[in-house]
Design a protein around this motif. Structure first.
Motif, short mmCIF file in Angstrom:
data_model
loop_
_atom_site.label_atom_id
_atom_site.label_comp_id
_atom_site.label_asym_id
_atom_site.label_seq_id
_atom_site.Cartn_x
_atom_site.Cartn_y
_atom_site.Cartn_z
N ILE A 197 0.84 -1.20 0.00
CA ILE A 197 0.00 0.00 0.00
C ILE A 197 0.88 1.25 0.00
O ILE A 197 1.75 1.40 0.86
N LEU A 198 0.65 2.13 -0.97
CA LEU A 198 1.37 3.39 -1.07
C LEU A 198 0.39 4.54 -0.86
O LEU A 198 -0.67 4.58 -1.50
N SER A 199 0.74 5.46 0.04
CA SER A 199 -0.18 6.54 0.40
C SER A 199 0.45 7.90 0.09
O SER A 199 1.64 8.11 0.34
N PHE A 200 -0.37 8.82 -0.43
CA PHE A 200 0.15 10.14 -0.79
C PHE A 200 -0.97 11.17 -0.85
O PHE A 200 -2.13 10.85 -1.09
N ASP A 201 -0.59 12.43 -0.62
CA ASP A 201 -1.53 13.54 -0.74
C ASP A 201 -1.98 13.70 -2.19
O ASP A 201 -1.25 13.36 -3.13
N ARG A 202 -3.15 14.28 -2.36
CA ARG A 202 -3.74 14.47 -3.68
C ARG A 202 -2.81 15.26 -4.62
O ARG A 202 -2.86 15.10 -5.84
N GLU A 203 -1.97 16.08 -4.04
CA GLU A 203 -1.06 16.91 -4.83
C GLU A 203 -0.19 16.08 -5.77
O GLU A 203 0.18 16.52 -6.85
N LEU A 204 0.15 14.86 -5.35
CA LEU A 204 1.01 14.02 -6.17
C LEU A 204 0.32 13.62 -7.48
O LEU A 204 0.97 13.34 -8.48
N ILE A 205 -1.01 13.62 -7.47
CA ILE A 205 -1.76 13.34 -8.70
C ILE A 205 -1.95 14.63 -9.49
O ILE A 205 -1.81 14.66 -10.71
N ASP A 206 -2.27 15.72 -8.79
CA ASP A 206 -2.65 16.96 -9.47
C ASP A 206 -1.49 17.73 -10.07
O ASP A 206 -1.67 18.46 -11.05
N HIS A 207 -0.28 17.59 -9.51
CA HIS A 207 0.85 18.40 -9.99
C HIS A 207 1.34 17.88 -11.34
O HIS A 207 1.80 16.75 -11.46
N GLU A 208 1.24 18.73 -12.35
CA GLU A 208 1.57 18.32 -13.72
C GLU A 208 3.07 18.11 -13.92
O GLU A 208 3.48 17.24 -14.68
N SER A 209 3.89 18.91 -13.26
CA SER A 209 5.33 18.90 -13.54
C SER A 209 6.12 17.90 -12.71
O SER A 209 7.11 17.34 -13.19
N TYR A 210 5.71 17.69 -11.45
CA TYR A 210 6.49 16.83 -10.55
C TYR A 210 5.72 15.60 -10.06
O TYR A 210 6.31 14.70 -9.49
N GLY A 211 4.41 15.59 -10.29
CA GLY A 211 3.59 14.48 -9.81
C GLY A 211 3.62 13.27 -10.72
O GLY A 211 4.45 13.16 -11.64
N LEU A 212 2.68 12.37 -10.49
CA LEU A 212 2.63 11.12 -11.25
C LEU A 212 2.45 11.35 -12.74
O LEU A 212 2.95 10.59 -13.56
N LYS A 213 1.75 12.43 -13.10
CA LYS A 213 1.49 12.70 -14.51
C LYS A 213 2.76 13.05 -15.27
O LYS A 213 2.78 12.98 -16.50
#
Length: 409
Positions: A297-313
């Motif tokens: 299980i990996l947990s993270f704040d929503r920011e990791l999804i929303d951030h276009e430049s440094y997040g998952l995207k």
């Protein structure tokens, strides 16, 4: 006066953090059982103990209850016979899977796991492990009964081969090390104390152990690298199950630290290290079906999804594997992404929020901390604040309770 552990837990609550594992955690939990009961029933009681493996992602705004959820799942897993390991991305580098694997291994009680494997062999041979006096091996016990014959030793060797060196789910070097260590516990073959310590140090990634030393005890060494670490994790999960555990749960919190670029922090990710970390997660997703008895299980704040430049995207190879999960406004509890903001929308009614506040207020007030449960109007106000804000409902309820309803949201 509250105990030391309770005092630390209360301090966490006053900061809006999850209190930590224990009775207090369960006492203040409310609404989240919609998710924890489901995961326990479908994964901890059935899928994982039956040989399955799964990776889940937990996300949500700050204060949405991610750490609280992980702690509840750890307790639920241990109640069902799992070995649990947890750590924060603040503590371990994630760009190299070698670091992840060694962090997991070092948080396990490996000697106890190996003793569990030895006990399973003893039981298979028709003896009671509890009947063997402390400090004596199976061979010592058999010698006292005049049963330490060549056939018994041959049976032990065959059991070690079958469980370890001939096990296709285990890395060859890892299996050979475990076979020697478990054999030493059983009394055949016997290792010197220095040899036993050396093998354990090698397993823990000690680079001072020389290949020639390992070859001297009959092991062809293969050091832990980022390339074989996932297969070593699979081997470890197999070993844990073999020792009598239902499976293994590994929880990694605060994954949003991957976006940390502050020079003041000990763990600071450059673009290259961050992409290496995303690649490690991508590889774990691809390999998870080849593992057994493991829930990651990996947990993270929503920011990791929303951030276009440094997040998952920002790492398409990883984003392509999980993007289809984030589409529904309702929580899919079977999905790979568990969005706690969706849980809040679906489960946290004004009644649940008031119950949550009552439980929290009771705990705080009973420990001399001023607190008051929220009103129905407060609950509706908090729902509105969470809908348009960047903070989760559990955190907002915590703040409101601590200020007796006087806090502005």
């Amino acid at each position: 006066m509250p105990g030391i552990e309770t005092s630390a837990q209360l301090e966490n609550l006053k900061k809006g953090l999850a209190p930590g594992r224990g009775e207090l955690l369960r006492e203040i939990s409310c609404g989240v059982d919609f998710l924890t009961d489901f995961l326990a029933a479908h994964y901890l009681e059935r899928y994982i103990p039956e040989g399955g493996s799964k990776i889940k992602f937990v996300t949500g705004h700050k204060g949405s209850g991610k750490t609280h959820l992980l702690q509840l799942l750890e307790e639920a897993a241990e109640e069902r016979g799992f070995l649990t390991v947890s750590f924060s991305a603040d503590e371990v580098w994630l760009h190299d899977f070698r670091e992840i694997y060694l962090a997991v291994l070092k948080r396990c009680d490996l000697p106890t796991i190996l003793h569990g494997c030895a006990d399973s062999i003893i039981s298979e041979m028709g003896y009671d492990p509890n009947a063997i006096p402390k400090g004596k091996t199976l061979i010592d016990y058999l010698a006292e009964r005049n049963e330490a014959d060549p056939l018994s030793k041959s049976t032990i060797r065959a059991a070690l081969r079958q469980r370890f060196t001939q096990n296709p789910m285990m890395d060859n070097c890892f299996a050979a090390c475990c076979a020697l260590l478990v054999g030493d516990i059983l009394g055949h073959p016997v290792l010197e104390a220095s040899e036993r310590d050396m093998i354990l140090a090698f397993l823990y990634g000690d680079k001072s152990v020389r290949p020639s030393q390992m070859r001297a005890v009959g092991i062809t060494p293969s050091k832990v690298t980022k390339y074989n670490a996932r297969y070593l994790l699979r081997s470890l999960a197999e070993l844990v199950h073999m020792s009598g555990f239902s499976g293994m749960l590994i929880a990694v919190d605060d994954l949003e630290r991957l976006m940390n670029r502050s020079a003041e922090e000990v763990i600071r990710y450059t673009k290259m290290k961050r992409e290496d970390a995303y690649e490690s997660i991508r590889q774990l997703i691809d390999d998870i079906d080849n593992m057994h008895y493991l829930l990651f299980i990996l947990s993270f704040d929503r920011e990791l999804i929303d951030h276009e430049s440094y997040g998952l995207k920002s790492y398409q190879a990883l984003w392509m594997r999980i993007q289809n999960e984030i589409v529904s406004k309702r929580m899919n509890r079977f999905g790979d992404i568990l969005d706690l903001d969706r849980l809040a929308d679906q489960v946290y009614t004004p009644e649940i929020l008031r119950e949550m506040s009552e439980k929290l207020a009771d705990v705080l007030a009973s420990n001399g901390i001023p607190a008051a449960a929220i009103s129905e109007a407060d609950a509706e106000e908090l729902e509105e604040a969470a809908l348009y804000g960047s903070l989760g409902l559990p955190y907002l309820v915590n703040r409101k309770v601590l200020t007796g309803g006087a806090d502005h949201v």
